[in-house]
Design an enzyme around this catalytic site. Structure first.
Site, PDB file in Angstrom:
ATOM      1  N   ASP A  37     -58.080   9.836 -45.419  1.00  0.00           N
ATOM      2  CA  ASP A  37     -58.036   9.399 -44.016  1.00  0.00           C
ATOM      3  C   ASP A  37     -56.736   9.805 -43.326  1.00  0.00           C
ATOM      4  OD1 ASP A  37     -60.523   7.911 -44.424  1.00  0.00           O
ATOM      5  OD2 ASP A  37     -59.291   6.455 -45.496  1.00  0.00           O
ATOM      6  N   GLY A  41     -59.366  16.488 -41.067  1.00  0.00           N
ATOM      7  CA  GLY A  41     -60.348  17.126 -40.197  1.00  0.00           C
ATOM      8  C   GLY A  41     -59.704  17.755 -38.975  1.00  0.00           C
ATOM      9  N   ASN A  62     -69.258  10.788 -49.205  1.00  0.00           N
ATOM     10  CA  ASN A  62     -68.354   9.639 -49.276  1.00  0.00           C
ATOM     11  C   ASN A  62     -67.086   9.896 -48.483  1.00  0.00           C
ATOM     12  OD1 ASN A  62     -67.577  11.650 -51.102  1.00  0.00           O
ATOM     13  ND2 ASN A  62     -66.569  10.212 -52.463  1.00  0.00           N
ATOM     14  N   HIS A  65     -64.565  12.868 -41.929  1.00  0.00           N
ATOM     15  CA  HIS A  65     -63.556  13.531 -41.113  1.00  0.00           C
ATOM     16  C   HIS A  65     -63.972  13.435 -39.642  1.00  0.00           C
ATOM     17  CE1 HIS A  65     -62.534  16.249 -44.803  1.00  0.00           C
ATOM     18  NE2 HIS A  65     -62.037  15.040 -44.899  1.00  0.00           N
ATOM     19  N   THR A 309     -66.684   6.638 -42.964  1.00  0.00           N
ATOM     20  CA  THR A 309     -67.918   6.540 -43.746  1.00  0.00           C
ATOM     21  C   THR A 309     -68.388   5.108 -43.907  1.00  0.00           C
ATOM     22  OG1 THR A 309     -67.331   8.538 -44.967  1.00  0.00           O
ATOM     23  CG2 THR A 309     -68.969   7.095 -45.975  1.00  0.00           C
ATOM     24  N   LYS A 313     -62.131  -1.830 -42.791  1.00  0.00           N
ATOM     25  CA  LYS A 313     -60.755  -1.764 -42.331  1.00  0.00           C
ATOM     26  C   LYS A 313     -59.860  -1.252 -43.460  1.00  0.00           C
ATOM     27  CE  LYS A 313     -60.812  -5.387 -38.780  1.00  0.00           C
ATOM     28  NZ  LYS A 313     -60.194  -6.664 -38.322  1.00  0.00           N
ATOM     29  N   GLY A 424     -51.773  12.293 -31.438  1.00  0.00           N
ATOM     30  CA  GLY A 424     -52.992  11.874 -30.760  1.00  0.00           C
ATOM     31  C   GLY A 424     -54.215  12.390 -31.489  1.00  0.00           C
TER      32      GLY A 424
END
Length: 434
Positions: A37, A41, A62, A65, A309, A313, A424
Site C-alpha cells: 500500500d 500503482g 489480493n 493498486h 482490496t 483500516k 497527492g
C-alpha cells in the site's frame, strides 16, 4: 587430441559487427519497501507512460493498486497498473495466480470508468496458475480455524491466494494452458484437485471464460525473451505486495504466499537476473500496518488508509527506516519513491525510527522471529514539522526547508537516492528529483 576449453569473460554477447561486448538489455522493476500500500500503482503509472511492456510478476487479486488519471480513480488487482497506457502491452506473468471471474470483473468495472481496449492490450502467460472458487472457500475456512485454535489469524484477504500457491507447490495446480487444452482432461484434473482438499465446493464454472481468455494467452517466457532481445522494448515490472510480506523475507507467518522481492521478477516472468536493470523501491513517508494511538489515527484519517482490496483500516505509525534498509538489503534499490509526504503537513513534530533495541542494546539486524520482534524497542530521531501545505508543490524548491531536511535524512540513512516525492493522488503530484 588435447581438448581446449574457451573461457568467455562475460555472459554478455559479442557484437558481430564490432566484436565488442554489448550491454545486456534490461528491465525496470518497481517494488514495495514496507508492508504494501505504498503507492506502487502511482509510480508504475508514471513510468508506464514511457514503457512498451508492463508486467505483473507475482501475487493475485489480493493486491490492490489505485491510479488517478484526469480525475478518474482506477482500482487494479490483477491487471497491471500500466494497462492505462494505451500504447503499451500489459503482461500477467507465470508467477501470478489468476481468479478468472475476478480478472474480467475488474476489467469490465474499469472499462466503465473509461479504460478502453484493455483486452486487446493484455497478454496472459499460459503458465500462470488458476485460482478457483474453492481455493477462496478454503482460505476463509483456514482463517476461521486459526482463530479458533490459536486465538488469532494471519489476516489474509480470503481471495484464495495461499491455497492456490499450495496447489502449485504440491504439483496438483491447474494452469491457463490446461484450461485452453482438452476440456475433458481439464475437468478430470479439476476433480482430482478438489478431491485433494477433501470436501464439497462450488461446481466448475471457469469454462465460460476460456474463449474470452484465449486471444490473450501467450507463452510468456518466449514473449519476454523477444521483448528483451528481439526488437528491444522498454520493460517495466510491477511487483505486488511488498518486501515485508515476502514469503521468505517478510514478517512470517504474517506474509503473503509469493516472493514479492526482486527475485520474484525473475521467477515470475522468466527474466534472467542479468536483465534486471533499475530496481525502484516505494515507501510512504510514514508506516502503515504498525503503530497505534493518536498520531496513528491522524495519519489513518488524513491518508485515507483503507485497503483497496479488503476495505480494512490500516494501522499507521512513524516511518521505520530499519525495515526500509532491510528491504534495500534484499532488493538492491537503485532509487526510492517517497509517497504521501503531504499527509505529514499538519504535524508539529515528526519521528523516524532509526534502530531497534533489545534489552536496552541496539541490535544490528531485523529479527526473523516474530516473538523477538514484538519485544524490540524502537529508537527514534525527532524532526520539527513544516506546518505547510505541500500538495501544490511540483518541484524540489517548492517544498519547505524542513520537509527537504526530512527527505535528505531518509535518503542518507538508507543510502539510496530518493528520485520521486509524492504529495497527492495523481501522477502530476510526483516531484521528480533528478
Amino acid at each position: 587430441m588435447k581438448l581446449q576449453i574457451w573461457h568467455c569473460p562475460s555472459w554478455r554477447p559479442l557484437s558481430l559487427e564490432t566484436g565488442r561486448l554489448k550491454p545486456p538489455p534490461s528491465s525496470t522493476v518497481v517494488l514495495g519497501a514496507q508492508w504494501g500500500d505504498e503507492g506502487k500503482g502511482k509510480v508504475v503509472d508514471l513510468l508506464a507512460t514511457d514503457a512498451d511492456v508492463v508486467c505483473r510478476c507475482q501475487g493475485g487479486n489480493n493486491a490492490g493498486h489505485t491510479v488517478v488519471v484526469d480525475g478518474k480513480e482506477y482500482d487494479f488487482h490483477l491487471l497491471p497498473s500500466g494497462i492505462i497506457n494505451s500504447k503499451s502491452i500489459s503482461l500477467i506473468g507465470n508467477g501470478v495466480v489468476i481468479h478468472l471471474p475476478g480478472l474480467f470483473e475488474e476489467g469490465d468495472k474499469n472499462e466503465k470508468k473509461g479504460l478502453k481496449g484493455w483486452e486487446k492490450r493484455l497478454i496472459v502467460s499460459d503458465r500462470a496458475h488458476i485460482v478457483f472458487d474453492f481455493h477462496q472457500v478454503v482460505d476463509g475456512l483456514q482463517e476461521t480455524e486459526r482463530q479458533a485454535q490459536e486465538g488469532k489469524n494471519i489476516g489474509t484477504t480470503k481471495k484464495g491466494i495461499g491455497p492456490a500457491y499450495s496447489s502449485k507447490a504440491s504439483r496438483t495446480g491447474l494452469r491457463v494452458c490446461d484450461l485452453l487444452g482438452d476440456f475433458k482432461d481439464f475437468s478430470m484434473k479439476f476433480k482430482n484437485l478438489v478431491h485433494q482438499f477433501q470436501s464439497m465446493y462450488p461446481a466448475l464454472t471457469v469454462d465460460e471464460y476460456a474463449e474470452r481468455l484465449r486471444p490473450m494467452v501467450r507463452d510468456g517466457v518466449y514473449y519476454m525473451y523477444e521483448a528483451l532481445h528481439g526488437s528491444p522494448k522498454k520493460i517495466l515490472v510491477e511487483g505486488a505486495n511488498a518486501a515485508l510480506l515476502d514469503i521468505d523475507f517478510g514478517t512470517y507467518p504474517f506474509v503473503t504466499s509469493s516472493n514479492c522481492t526482486v527475485g520474484g521478477a525473475c521467477t515470475g516472468l522468466g527474466i534472467p537476473p542479468l536483465n534486471i536493470g533499475d530496481v525502484f523501491g516505494v515507501s510512504k513517508a510514514y508506516t502503515t500496518r504498525v503503530g497505534i494511538g493518536a498520531v496513528g489515527e491522524l495519519l489513518q484519517t488524513r491518508g485515507h488508509e483503507v485497503g483497496v482490496t479488503t476495505g480494512r483500516k490500516r494501522r499507521c505509525g512513524w516511518l521505520d527506516l530499519v525495515i526500509v534498509r532491510y528491504a534495500h538489503m534484499i532488493n538492491g534499490f537503485t532509487a526510492i519513491a517517497l509517497t504521501k509526504l503531504d499527509i505529514l503537513d499538519v504535524l508539529d513534530e515528526i519521528k523516524v525510527g532509526v534502530a531497534y533495541k533489545l534489552n536496552g542494546k541496539r541490535i544490528p539486524h531485523f529479527p526473523a522471529n516474530m516473538d523477538v520482534l514484538h519485544k524490540v524497542e524502537v529508537e527514534y530521531e525527532t524532526f520539527p514539522g513544516w506546518k505547510t501545505d505541500t500538495s501544490a508543490a511540483r518541484k524540489w524548491n517548492d517544498l519547505p526547508a524542513k520537509a527537504q531536511n526530512y527527505i535528505r535524512f531518509i535518503e542518507n540513512h538508507i543510502g539510496v537516492p530518493i528520485k520521486w516525492v509524492g504529495v497527492g493522488k495523481s501522477r502530476e503530484c510526483m516531484i521528480q528529483m533528478f
